[in-house]
Design an enzyme around this catalytic site. Structure first.
Site, PDB file in Angstrom:
ATOM      1  N   GLU A  49     -36.356   8.699   6.669  1.00 29.03           N
ATOM      2  CA  GLU A  49     -35.878   9.936   6.035  1.00 29.03           C
ATOM      3  C   GLU A  49     -36.628  10.210   4.737  1.00 29.03           C
ATOM      4  OE1 GLU A  49     -31.968  11.603   3.691  1.00 29.03           O
ATOM      5  OE2 GLU A  49     -31.601  10.301   5.411  1.00 29.03           O
TER       6      GLU A  49
ATOM      7  N   SER B 151     -29.474   0.510  10.565  1.00 21.89           N
ATOM      8  CA  SER B 151     -28.761   1.700  10.101  1.00 21.89           C
ATOM      9  C   SER B 151     -28.497   1.616   8.607  1.00 21.89           C
ATOM     10  CB  SER B 151     -27.436   1.837  10.861  1.00 21.89           C
ATOM     11  OG  SER B 151     -26.573   2.745  10.218  1.00 21.89           O
TER      12      SER B 151
END
Length: 310
Positions: free
Chosen positions: A127, A223
């Site tokens: 990201e 994650s």
């Protein structure tokens, strides 16, 4: 009698639901194979299920045959990837979470206004790589308070800060406070860059920590938001494990005293959570399961226009 307190909300957020639907609807509409750049979300159960349906996950576009369709993951991509896709005549479909797109847009907007941008996040996270790629000459990434002290900007430099959407609220508070202390004129978005789902899951877990002696976070080791949930508990002195399967539960939990909390990262399927609940119930006879509702989420993101029913 021991309790298992289930945090709500937990598991899939709207951005993850949309990203998975993008792949599933694309497979239904065009058939296999459908290529996906990077894991669509950071969860092996989700990725393996989509792979079984015909999705092919790649890290580089060179692995996508010319002219094929490629889906961008929920984490977002830098503009250079779009340019490469266009050059290779790929048909691209964007599954980037809308809240990640908001951060991309803010970076571009404030760079165009002449601001230097400070991005709070993990440099190697996909990201962050995507956000930095929008205006790389304008963005500096900081990961910790010490990085703030090393920033080269003078006090009169126009500064704007944003964050990766899946960070720890605790870490962002510490780092943003350090930024404001060093640069009192720095500005940010009127609403936080941290996504609503990250915020809700962390606050929901915080709200039950005083009632439990142990925490299980169901999520993938890759994650970011799942790891941050574990840190929320550890930071407050409550032992916590990150588990991806029922088999990851230590059978010695039966020898612990006190109640247990369970939550799940935003890319964790609920059926995996339920399997973990069943495993704990089999290990601890008479375990009482209690739902704790902190917030109710109703956010829905539309599919890309090329996948919507006409």
């Amino acid at each position: 009698m021991r309790k298992l307190i289930l945090c709500n909300p937990r598991g899939f957020c709207s951005g993850v639901v949309r990203a998975i639907q993008v792949v599933e609807v694309a497979l239904e509409k065009w058939g296999a194979p459908i290529y996906v750049k990077h894991e669509i979300v950071h969860n092996r159960h989700v990725v393996n299920a989509l792979r079984a349906k015909g999705a092919i996950f790649v890290e580089e576009l060179v692995d996508v045959p010319e002219g094929e369709r490629v889906i961008y993951s929920a984490h977002g991509i830098p503009p250079s990837v779009r340019a490469e896709a266009k050059a290779r005549k790929l048909i691209d479909i964007d599954a980037t979470c809308g809240l990640v797109t908001k951060v991309h847009s803010a970076a571009k907007l404030y760079a165009s206004k002449g601001y230097k941008i400070i991005l709070i996040g993990h440099k190697k996270h996909v990201e962050v790589i995507g956000i930095v790629g929008e205006v790389p000459e304008h963005i500096t990434v900081v990961e910790k308070v010490a990085d703030v002290e090393a920033l080269p900007f003078s006090s009169d430099t126009p500064l704007f800060y944003i964050t990766q959407t899946t960070l720890s609220l605790d870490d962002v508070q510490e780092i943003s406070s350090a930024l404001l202390k060093r640069y009192p004129s720095i500005i940010t978005l009127p609403s936080s860059s941290i996504c609503y789902a990250t915020t809700n899951r962390q606050k929901a877990l915080r709200s039950v920590l005083s009632r439990v002696n142990y925490v299980y976070v169901v999520g993938d080791v890759n994650s970011s938001n799942s790891n941050r949930l574990r840190e929320v508990a550890l930071r407050r002195g409550v032992p916590a494990d990150l588990i991806n399967n029922p088999e990851d539960i230590d059978t010695n939990i039966v020898n612990h005293s006190g109640d247990i909390a369970m939550t799940a990262g935003a890319s964790t399927p609920e059926d995996v959570v339920q399997a973990c609940i069943r495993k704990l119930s089999s290990l601890i006879p008479g375990l009482q399961v209690e739902n704790d509702i902190f917030a109710v989420e109703d956010v829905v993101f539309q599919l890309p226009k090329e996948l919507r029913c006409s």
